[in-house]
Motif scaffolding. Structure first.
Motif, PDB file in Angstrom:
ATOM      1  N   THR A 206       0.846  -1.198   0.000  1.00 17.98           N
ATOM      2  CA  THR A 206       0.000   0.000   0.000  1.00 17.98           C
ATOM      3  C   THR A 206       0.876   1.241   0.000  1.00 17.98           C
ATOM      4  O   THR A 206       0.583   2.216  -0.704  1.00 17.98           O
ATOM      5  N   ASP A 207       1.973   1.220   0.754  1.00 22.82           N
ATOM      6  CA  ASP A 207       2.896   2.358   0.781  1.00 22.82           C
ATOM      7  C   ASP A 207       3.454   2.655  -0.609  1.00 22.82           C
ATOM      8  O   ASP A 207       3.579   3.816  -1.001  1.00 22.82           O
ATOM      9  N   GLU A 208       3.797   1.617  -1.361  1.00 14.91           N
ATOM     10  CA  GLU A 208       4.342   1.819  -2.706  1.00 14.91           C
ATOM     11  C   GLU A 208       3.304   2.437  -3.642  1.00 14.91           C
ATOM     12  O   GLU A 208       3.626   3.334  -4.437  1.00 14.91           O
TER      13      GLU A 208
ATOM     14  N   TYR B 261       0.724   4.250  -2.689  1.00 11.15           N
ATOM     15  CA  TYR B 261       0.544   5.603  -2.163  1.00 11.15           C
ATOM     16  C   TYR B 261       1.653   6.531  -2.669  1.00 11.15           C
ATOM     17  O   TYR B 261       1.374   7.618  -3.178  1.00 11.15           O
ATOM     18  N   GLU B 262       2.898   6.102  -2.551  1.00  6.69           N
ATOM     19  CA  GLU B 262       4.036   6.924  -2.985  1.00  6.69           C
ATOM     20  C   GLU B 262       4.028   7.147  -4.495  1.00  6.69           C
ATOM     21  O   GLU B 262       4.407   8.225  -4.971  1.00  6.69           O
ATOM     22  N   ALA B 263       3.599   6.152  -5.262  1.00  9.87           N
ATOM     23  CA  ALA B 263       3.521   6.303  -6.719  1.00  9.87           C
ATOM     24  C   ALA B 263       2.482   7.366  -7.086  1.00  9.87           C
ATOM     25  O   ALA B 263       2.729   8.209  -7.956  1.00  9.87           O
TER      26      ALA B 263
ATOM     27  N   ARG C 125       1.497   9.829  -5.158  1.00  9.66           N
ATOM     28  CA  ARG C 125       2.036  11.120  -4.704  1.00  9.66           C
ATOM     29  C   ARG C 125       3.143  11.618  -5.633  1.00  9.66           C
ATOM     30  O   ARG C 125       3.308  12.817  -5.802  1.00  9.66           O
ATOM     31  N   SER C 126       3.889  10.709  -6.266  1.00 11.92           N
ATOM     32  CA  SER C 126       4.964  11.147  -7.167  1.00 11.92           C
ATOM     33  C   SER C 126       4.417  11.742  -8.464  1.00 11.92           C
ATOM     34  O   SER C 126       5.015  12.646  -9.031  1.00 11.92           O
TER      35      SER C 126
ATOM     36  N   PRO D 217       1.784  15.335  -6.726  1.00 12.30           N
ATOM     37  CA  PRO D 217       2.282  15.764  -5.414  1.00 12.30           C
ATOM     38  C   PRO D 217       1.268  16.546  -4.583  1.00 12.30           C
ATOM     39  O   PRO D 217       1.339  16.560  -3.367  1.00 12.30           O
TER      40      PRO D 217
ATOM     41  N   LYS E 144      -3.295   6.718   3.176  1.00 18.63           N
ATOM     42  CA  LYS E 144      -3.007   5.318   2.838  1.00 18.63           C
ATOM     43  C   LYS E 144      -4.266   4.476   2.990  1.00 18.63           C
ATOM     44  O   LYS E 144      -4.465   3.520   2.236  1.00 18.63           O
TER      45      LYS E 144
END
Length: 87
Positions: free
Chosen positions: A37-39, A41-43, A45-46, A49, A55
């Motif tokens: 889930t973190d990955e 989420y970060e994708a 956000r990248s 932004p 999450k």
């Protein structure tokens, strides 16, 4: 109507749709990619932004889109990941 101080969350359905253009939900036997889930989420956000997402929102959106969450075969410990299959 939002209450004062209440945060407005970004609709992430467009991001989940973009993910689903490349991948489809998979089971353990057919998964070609495994993401936390973190990955995910970060994708998101990248590429966006300014997205005000949580999450928990990502987790629920993935479930709603039909993706399943499991421990990768052969993993040591409890390391849950989303199972995806490349189209």
């Amino acid at each position: 109507m939002r209450k004062r101080g209440e945060k407005k969350f970004t609709d992430i359905s467009v991001h989940i749709a973009a993910l689903s253009a490349t991948f489809r939900p998979a089971d353990i036997q057919n998964a070609t990619h495994w993401f936390t889930t973190d990955e995910v989420y970060e994708a998101i956000r990248s590429v966006d932004p300014g997205a005000n997402i949580s999450k928990e929102q990502v987790y629920q959106a993935m479930l709603d889109a039909g993706y399943r969450y499991s421990v990768k075969p052969g993993a040591h410990g409890v390391d849950f990941r989303w199972m995806l299959q490349a189209k």
